[in-house]
Write a protein that holds these residues in place. Structure first.
Motif, PDB file in Angstrom:
ATOM      1  N   THR A 159       0.814  -1.214   0.000  1.00  0.00           N
ATOM      2  CA  THR A 159       0.000   0.000   0.000  1.00  0.00           C
ATOM      3  C   THR A 159       0.848   1.265   0.000  1.00  0.00           C
ATOM      4  OG1 THR A 159      -0.134  -0.166   2.414  1.00  0.00           O
ATOM      5  CG2 THR A 159      -1.936  -1.153   1.123  1.00  0.00           C
ATOM      6  N   ASP A 160       2.081   1.176   0.518  1.00  0.00           N
ATOM      7  CA  ASP A 160       2.963   2.350   0.517  1.00  0.00           C
ATOM      8  C   ASP A 160       3.857   2.378  -0.714  1.00  0.00           C
ATOM      9  OD1 ASP A 160       4.532   0.210   1.139  1.00  0.00           O
ATOM     10  OD2 ASP A 160       5.620   1.206   2.769  1.00  0.00           O
ATOM     11  N   HIS A 161       3.442   1.662  -1.781  1.00  0.00           N
ATOM     12  CA  HIS A 161       4.072   1.696  -3.097  1.00  0.00           C
ATOM     13  C   HIS A 161       5.407   0.955  -3.161  1.00  0.00           C
ATOM     14  CE1 HIS A 161       0.990   4.608  -3.889  1.00  0.00           C
ATOM     15  NE2 HIS A 161       1.506   5.481  -3.042  1.00  0.00           N
ATOM     16  N   SER A 162       5.760   0.172  -2.165  1.00  0.00           N
ATOM     17  CA  SER A 162       6.990  -0.614  -2.222  1.00  0.00           C
ATOM     18  C   SER A 162       6.756  -1.868  -3.059  1.00  0.00           C
ATOM     19  CB  SER A 162       7.467  -0.991  -0.819  1.00  0.00           C
ATOM     20  OG  SER A 162       7.779   0.166  -0.066  1.00  0.00           O
ATOM     21  N   LEU A 163       7.832  -2.360  -3.694  1.00  0.00           N
ATOM     22  CA  LEU A 163       7.751  -3.559  -4.531  1.00  0.00           C
ATOM     23  C   LEU A 163       8.407  -4.723  -3.794  1.00  0.00           C
ATOM     24  CD1 LEU A 163       7.015  -4.789  -7.324  1.00  0.00           C
ATOM     25  CD2 LEU A 163       9.354  -4.254  -8.036  1.00  0.00           C
ATOM     26  N   VAL A 164       7.695  -5.851  -3.744  1.00  0.00           N
ATOM     27  CA  VAL A 164       8.203  -7.053  -3.080  1.00  0.00           C
ATOM     28  C   VAL A 164       8.372  -8.145  -4.128  1.00  0.00           C
ATOM     29  CG1 VAL A 164       7.777  -8.802  -1.333  1.00  0.00           C
ATOM     30  CG2 VAL A 164       7.098  -6.433  -0.907  1.00  0.00           C
ATOM     31  N   ILE A 165       9.585  -8.687  -4.216  1.00  0.00           N
ATOM     32  CA  ILE A 165       9.851  -9.881  -5.025  1.00  0.00           C
ATOM     33  C   ILE A 165       9.853 -11.063  -4.064  1.00  0.00           C
ATOM     34  CG2 ILE A 165      11.401 -10.975  -6.668  1.00  0.00           C
ATOM     35  CD1 ILE A 165      12.545  -8.251  -7.311  1.00  0.00           C
ATOM     36  N   LYS A 166       8.847 -11.903  -4.161  1.00  0.00           N
ATOM     37  CA  LYS A 166       8.674 -12.960  -3.165  1.00  0.00           C
ATOM     38  C   LYS A 166       9.842 -13.933  -3.160  1.00  0.00           C
ATOM     39  CE  LYS A 166       3.639 -12.644  -3.615  1.00  0.00           C
ATOM     40  NZ  LYS A 166       2.392 -13.364  -3.972  1.00  0.00           N
ATOM     41  N   LYS A 167      10.217 -14.441  -4.312  1.00  0.00           N
ATOM     42  CA  LYS A 167      11.362 -15.356  -4.430  1.00  0.00           C
ATOM     43  C   LYS A 167      12.174 -14.930  -5.630  1.00  0.00           C
ATOM     44  CE  LYS A 167       9.457 -19.526  -2.256  1.00  0.00           C
ATOM     45  NZ  LYS A 167       9.187 -20.990  -2.437  1.00  0.00           N
ATOM     46  N   ALA A 168      13.383 -14.460  -5.370  1.00  0.00           N
ATOM     47  CA  ALA A 168      14.224 -13.935  -6.445  1.00  0.00           C
ATOM     48  C   ALA A 168      14.600 -15.051  -7.413  1.00  0.00           C
ATOM     49  CB  ALA A 168      15.482 -13.287  -5.865  1.00  0.00           C
ATOM     50  N   ARG A 169      14.404 -14.778  -8.698  1.00  0.00           N
ATOM     51  CA  ARG A 169      14.788 -15.696  -9.765  1.00  0.00           C
ATOM     52  C   ARG A 169      15.928 -15.063 -10.563  1.00  0.00           C
ATOM     53  NH1 ARG A 169       8.708 -15.384 -11.873  1.00  0.00           N
ATOM     54  NH2 ARG A 169       9.423 -13.233 -11.707  1.00  0.00           N
ATOM     55  N   LEU A 170      16.614 -15.900 -11.351  1.00  0.00           N
ATOM     56  CA  LEU A 170      17.699 -15.364 -12.168  1.00  0.00           C
ATOM     57  C   LEU A 170      17.169 -14.319 -13.138  1.00  0.00           C
ATOM     58  CD1 LEU A 170      19.834 -18.542 -12.992  1.00  0.00           C
ATOM     59  CD2 LEU A 170      20.387 -16.688 -11.432  1.00  0.00           C
ATOM     60  N   GLY A 171      15.970 -14.532 -13.654  1.00  0.00           N
ATOM     61  CA  GLY A 171      15.391 -13.574 -14.583  1.00  0.00           C
ATOM     62  C   GLY A 171      14.998 -12.262 -13.936  1.00  0.00           C
ATOM     63  N   ASP A 172      14.977 -12.216 -12.587  1.00  0.00           N
ATOM     64  CA  ASP A 172      14.638 -10.976 -11.894  1.00  0.00           C
ATOM     65  C   ASP A 172      15.815 -10.031 -11.792  1.00  0.00           C
ATOM     66  OD1 ASP A 172      12.018 -11.806 -11.509  1.00  0.00           O
ATOM     67  OD2 ASP A 172      12.485 -12.825  -9.635  1.00  0.00           O
ATOM     68  N   THR A 173      16.989 -10.445 -12.227  1.00  0.00           N
ATOM     69  CA  THR A 173      18.140  -9.544 -12.256  1.00  0.00           C
ATOM     70  C   THR A 173      17.882  -8.420 -13.256  1.00  0.00           C
ATOM     71  OG1 THR A 173      19.677 -11.306 -11.649  1.00  0.00           O
ATOM     72  CG2 THR A 173      20.605  -9.375 -12.752  1.00  0.00           C
ATOM     73  N   GLY A 174      18.107  -7.192 -12.833  1.00  0.00           N
ATOM     74  CA  GLY A 174      17.879  -6.069 -13.743  1.00  0.00           C
ATOM     75  C   GLY A 174      17.854  -4.749 -13.001  1.00  0.00           C
ATOM     76  N   ASN A 175      17.528  -3.699 -13.728  1.00  0.00           N
ATOM     77  CA  ASN A 175      17.440  -2.347 -13.182  1.00  0.00           C
ATOM     78  C   ASN A 175      15.969  -2.011 -12.922  1.00  0.00           C
ATOM     79  OD1 ASN A 175      20.229  -1.896 -13.402  1.00  0.00           O
ATOM     80  ND2 ASN A 175      20.019  -1.366 -15.561  1.00  0.00           N
ATOM     81  N   TYR A 176      15.645  -1.705 -11.673  1.00  0.00           N
ATOM     82  CA  TYR A 176      14.270  -1.435 -11.269  1.00  0.00           C
ATOM     83  C   TYR A 176      14.085   0.073 -11.060  1.00  0.00           C
ATOM     84  CZ  TYR A 176      13.454  -6.418 -10.652  1.00  0.00           C
ATOM     85  OH  TYR A 176      13.304  -7.760 -10.869  1.00  0.00           O
ATOM     86  N   THR A 177      12.998   0.596 -11.600  1.00  0.00           N
ATOM     87  CA  THR A 177      12.721   2.023 -11.537  1.00  0.00           C
ATOM     88  C   THR A 177      11.306   2.237 -11.026  1.00  0.00           C
ATOM     89  OG1 THR A 177      14.132   2.320 -13.486  1.00  0.00           O
ATOM     90  CG2 THR A 177      12.763   4.177 -12.829  1.00  0.00           C
ATOM     91  N   CYS A 178      11.183   3.167 -10.081  1.00  0.00           N
ATOM     92  CA  CYS A 178       9.872   3.560  -9.554  1.00  0.00           C
ATOM     93  C   CYS A 178       9.369   4.750 -10.367  1.00  0.00           C
ATOM     94  CB  CYS A 178       9.990   3.907  -8.073  1.00  0.00           C
ATOM     95  SG  CYS A 178       8.422   4.392  -7.310  1.00  0.00           S
ATOM     96  N   VAL A 179       8.163   4.651 -10.933  1.00  0.00           N
ATOM     97  CA  VAL A 179       7.604   5.688 -11.800  1.00  0.00           C
ATOM     98  C   VAL A 179       6.347   6.249 -11.136  1.00  0.00           C
ATOM     99  CG1 VAL A 179       6.715   6.229 -14.077  1.00  0.00           C
ATOM    100  CG2 VAL A 179       8.501   4.499 -13.826  1.00  0.00           C
ATOM    101  N   ALA A 180       6.366   7.562 -10.886  1.00  0.00           N
ATOM    102  CA  ALA A 180       5.210   8.254 -10.307  1.00  0.00           C
ATOM    103  C   ALA A 180       4.603   9.172 -11.364  1.00  0.00           C
ATOM    104  CB  ALA A 180       5.636   9.065  -9.084  1.00  0.00           C
ATOM    105  N   LYS A 181       3.278   9.179 -11.457  1.00  0.00           N
ATOM    106  CA  LYS A 181       2.628  10.003 -12.477  1.00  0.00           C
ATOM    107  C   LYS A 181       1.251  10.441 -11.995  1.00  0.00           C
ATOM    108  CE  LYS A 181       0.963   5.847 -14.864  1.00  0.00           C
ATOM    109  NZ  LYS A 181       0.911   5.103 -16.141  1.00  0.00           N
ATOM    110  N   ASN A 182       0.886  11.643 -12.404  1.00  0.00           N
ATOM    111  CA  ASN A 182      -0.487  12.134 -12.255  1.00  0.00           C
ATOM    112  C   ASN A 182      -0.839  12.907 -13.521  1.00  0.00           C
ATOM    113  OD1 ASN A 182       0.857  14.540 -11.979  1.00  0.00           O
ATOM    114  ND2 ASN A 182       0.212  14.947  -9.879  1.00  0.00           N
ATOM    115  N   ILE A 183      -1.888  13.731 -13.447  1.00  0.00           N
ATOM    116  CA  ILE A 183      -2.350  14.397 -14.671  1.00  0.00           C
ATOM    117  C   ILE A 183      -1.387  15.475 -15.126  1.00  0.00           C
ATOM    118  CG2 ILE A 183      -4.764  13.907 -14.184  1.00  0.00           C
ATOM    119  CD1 ILE A 183      -5.038  16.710 -13.073  1.00  0.00           C
TER     120      ILE A 183
END
Length: 899
Positions: free
Chosen positions: A206-230
């Motif tokens: 609910t506070d906009h955090s991202l949870v990866i339950k079980k890390a997989r090899l394919g989950d390796t990468g660059n993660y970006t948080c994107v905020a948008k409104n009108i």
């Protein structure tokens, strides 16, 4: 009844009072547009009710907000904003009749501007409400609150990079910037939006955090948080998540045979750190990978003869016999058998045997011996003639048999020794070189026959009837000069730095243009046996050779020439070159274009619709194109965008003056296609200008949206620096970038420091496409220190040989390659053949192409060689072969510590 002053007048007075009031008010109830309307008598007792009420809204930038109010039956409707009546001239009134009830309907609209809201900003929220009158009474609508929409730039909390093990839970926190309305948040991995609904391994709190339950090899990468409104869309800094795997031991192999033939010796067994193999920086296995144990081998026993038996009686043929046996002792445990005869004969004396006539028998014996001698002589003559003829043929094809036994290692790099891993290799011949083959190939008596072509001209043959396989580094200027004298090659560039050439025979080889990502792989048997070709590879300058582009077409790759054209090849070669598309065929129609002898360009291949019968076949990877072809020439990739989602990769590179002794300071921002050849040219040009890099290169996706690229600098310390530009930003036109005809597109920002003692510069560089997404880079450097001059670290110079001939050009030895092909080409009922090899190497999309060739395995190995020349791990290929179950195609070596 009290009178309502101002414009809000009720028409319910007596006739006398009504006339007096209208005289003073200056209007009649049926006249002016802003006057009240007289209702029919049937509706005099109805209170107005609202059909449409004003609603909450936001002011975006400077665009006014329109509020609407509709009521029936109503004689007047006016808006009140923040307790004050809105002037009647600001109202837009419309009157209609409800066809169902015949009631009059009045609709009023007003516009609220940003200035009106800002006047009371900070004191109270701005609200508006409409009031409707009828002959019976008044009604008020709900309040509509008007707010100025915004979204701050800085995130309150940005995600942080993490390194985690496999199956570990990962939490990436993100608090979006403050904004009105409140910003919505989404997460991206490598620029792709994450959808927790389709991938249950992701969960957003609910506070906009991202949870990866079980890390997989394919989950390796660059993660970006994107905020948008009108109002806007903001991206946080990327957080790199690295999922690593710690290594694990495989099971022990069976014990080897005892090293001693007789007596005490050693036997050993081994294991490898492949269960699993460590990945992404995971720890290697701890402990020994080899175990040794003492053993005792039974000694061999050589056989010994027994005593001879007594002579037999004299027979009718005047001979007698005796024998012995190999039994004292009998041979055992790989011992030697007895040497010599186990049977002897002896002629009897004349007294012990009857007289016989033997003259005729002796004559027959001598005649037979003469015949046998003649036959042996004739056979020897035939063998000598056949041997001499084969030797002549062999000399014309292979100059040095050591080519087939040379070890394979990456050229120009000292190979590392993996610890006790299974290698797909053979023992190298330490007397031969592994960089390039320098031997001489002697041609047959009719040398010109080796250069006969059917479809086009060739280079002049080398003199003296001998041809040398060389690495192309001896005199490239002389080769380019000689190349340009040919009629067809006069249009080729004379750029020695971007040209590679070499002489090759049936053993094949490789041509590479350093630091451009361009190479040509000539597999074994691609050149027919008995032929020797001098082949070149060069990259064209875009301004020297313009392609005819129309509509939404754009050049996606360098223009590469390889030849000579018309050369006869027995199997496809592989041309590798970079491209700058987003590698999504759904967004593009990518075509391969070739220049014919007349100089016109023609389409020879449409990507995604290749036919196995065509002479060209292409594999499009994320950043590289691999082209199979048996026809050499001038080639290029051209893309036509199918919709506005198609994007080219741009590489943004920032340079400045290495030394600054004046108040002015220049920053140059290059926006170029993301291919290594263009990057190399810009780096070489800046090296000549004395420039230096002030930041790492960045990648920007440039979409086919017809919008220009804007660049601007912000947040400079005003006390020390100021910009000399009159405009707030600079623009590069869309078509200049999309056409790709100009290589050195850049913007120069001229800044001025207020004092010569100022050396620190801190600012923000913003690059974005108008009406699209962009990026912001933080710059913080000292202009007085030349800490990041243009150097080989950023040039990525490839110091390996530009041309490699023979086995030194390949990681897989020639003999091992033949054995793998013979093992996997034949179909296997359980699928353990070339098809499984293609699946394990993730090449199953090209199954039909491989199946159309005589040896599918050869094409798969060619593609593997082209992909992994510099970074290939031969052990991984050996592991794939072991998984397929084709261990007979491998040769296992032990490390130095085991020998």
């Amino acid at each position: 009844m009290p009178l309502l002053l101002g414009p809000f007048v009720r028409c319910r007075f007596s006739a006398t009072l009504r006339v007096l009031w209208l005289v003073f008010a200056g209007f009649t109830c049926t006249g002016s547009e802003h006057a009240t309307a007289t209702l029919p008598a049937a509706f005099n007792d109805l209170l107005p009710h609202f059909l449409v009420e004003p609603e909450d809204n936001f002011i975006v930038k400077n665009k006014p907000v329109t509020l609407t109010c509709r009521s029936t039956p109503a004689t007047q409707i006016y808006f009140k904003c923040n307790g004050e009546w809105v002037h009647q001239d600001d109202h837009l009134i419309e009157r209609t009749i409800d066809p169902a009830t015949a009631l009059p309907i009045m609709q009023v609209t007003i516009d609220i501007t940003r200035q009106q809201v800002e006047k009371i900003f900070g004191l109270d929220e701005y609200w508006c409400q409409c009031v409707a009158w009828s002959t019976t009474g008044t009604q008020k609508s709900q309040k509509a609150y008007i707010r100025i929409a915004y979204l701050r730039k800085n995130f309150e909390e940005e995600p942080q990079g993490k390194e985690v093990t496999l199956d570990q839970e990962v939490l990436l926190r993100c608090h979006p910037p403050e904004g009105v309305p409140q910003a919505e948040v989404e997460w991206q991995r490598n620029e792709d939006v994450i959808n927790p609904g389709s991938d249950l391994n992701f969960f957003m709190t609910t506070d906009h955090s991202l949870v990866i339950k079980k890390a997989r090899l394919g989950d390796t990468g660059n993660y970006t948080c994107v905020a948008k409104n009108i109002v806007a869309r903001r991206k946080s800094n990327s957080a790199t998540v690295l999922v690593y795997v710690n290594g694990g031991w495989s099971t022990w192999t069976t014990w080897s045979s005892c090293s001693a033939v007789c007596g005490r010796g050693w036997q050993k067994r081994s294991r490898s750190c492949t269960n699993p193999t460590p990945l992404n920086g995971g720890t290697s296995c701890e402990g020994q990978n080899v175990q040794k144990s003492a053993c005792v081998a039974t000694c061999p026993v050589d056989g010994g003869w027994s005593e001879w038996s007594k002579w037999s009686a004299c027979g009718a043929d005047c001979s007698m016999w005796r024998s012995r046996e190999c039994s004292q002792p009998s041979p055992g445990t790989r011992g030697k058998d007895c040497q010599g005869l186990d049977l002897q004969s002896l002629n009897c004396t004349s007294e012990q045997c009857p007289q016989t006539v033997s003259g005729a028998e002796d004559v027959a014996l001598y005649v037979g011996m003469v015949v046998v001698a003649l036959c042996l002589t004739l056979l020897l003559i035939v063998v000598v003639l056949v041997y001499r003829r084969k030797k002549e043929d062999l000399d014309s094809d292979v100059a040095d048999s050591s080519i087939l036994t040379t070890g394979f290692q990456p050229m120009g790099i000292k190979p590392s020794k993996p610890e006790n891993s299974h290698l797909l290799t053979i023992q190298p011949d330490l007397t031969t070189t592994t960089t390039s083959y320098q031997g001489t190939l002697r041609s047959r008596p009719h040398t010109t026959g080796k250069f006969s072509m059917t479809n086009g001209p060739l280079l002049d043959p080398l003199p003296n009837g001998s041809h040398t396989l060389h690495n192309g580094n001896s005199d490239p200027a002389e080769f380019v000069s000689r190349l340009s004298t040919q009629t067809y090659f006069k249009t080729l560039p004379r750029d020695v730095a971007n040209t590679s050439y070499g002489t090759f025979n049936f053993l094949g080889g490789r041509l590479t243009i350093p630091s451009t990502g361009i190479s040509l792989l000539i597999p074994p048997e691609a050149i027919p046996r008995g032929k020797i070709y001098e082949i070149y590879l060069t990259v064209q300058r875009k301004e020297d050779l313009r392609l005819p582009l129309a509509g939404c077409q754009t050049l996606l790759s360098p223009v590469v020439s390889c030849g000579p054209p018309g050369v006869v090849l027995s199997r496809p070669v592989i041309l590798s070159m970079d491209h700058c598309s987003d590698a999504c065929l759904d967004n593009w129609a990518v075509r391969l274009k070739k220049q014919n002898y007349e100089g016109t360009w023609e389409d020879v291949l449409l990507m995604g619709e290749e036919l196995v019968s065509e002479p060209y076949y292409c594999q499009l990877e994320a950043e590289t194109c691999r082209l199979f072809t048996e026809h050499l020439g001038t080639l290029a990739l051209v893309g036509e965008s199918l919709h506005m989602g198609a994007a080219k990769r741009l590489r943004l590179v920032l340079f400045s003056d290495a030394y600054c002794s004046t108040l002015e300071y220049n920053i140059r921002v290059y926006c170029m296609d993301d291919t290594q050849d263009v990057f190399k040219e810009v780096m070489q040009m800046e090296r000549q200008l004395g420039g230096r890099l002030i930041d790492e290169p960045h990648i920007l996706l440039f979409k086919d949206s017809y919008h220009n690229l804007r660049l601007s600098i912000h947040d400079m310390p005003q006390a020390h620096w100021r910009s000399k530009l009159l405009a707030g930003y600079q623009e590069i036109p869309f078509y200049h970038i999309w056409n790709g005809s100009q290589r050195y597109l850049h913007c120069t920002f001229t800044l001025e420091r207020l004092s010569l003692s100022t050396c620190e510069l801190t600012c923000q560089l913003c690059v974005w496409q108008v009406e699209g997404e962009g990026q912001s880079f933080s710059l913080n450097f000292n202009i007085a220190k030349d800490t990041r001059a243009v150097d080989a670290e950023f040039l990525l110079m490839d110091i390996s040989a530009t041309a490699l001939a023979g086995p030194s050009a390949f990681q897989i030895p020639y003999l091992i390659r033949q054995k793998i092909c013979s093992s996997l080409d034949a179909p296997c009922p359980n699928g353990a053949d070339w098809r499984m090899l293609a699946q394990r190497l993730k090449l199953e999309r090209h199954m039909s192409f491989f199946a159309s060739k005589a040896s599918p395995t050869s094409l798969i190995l060619d593609l593997w060689e082209a992909q992994h020349f510099h970074s290939g791990n031969i052990n991984q290929l050996a592991t794939v072969m072991a998984d397929i179950g084709k261990q007979e195609a491998m040769i296992f070596l032990v490390s130095d510590g085991e020998c």
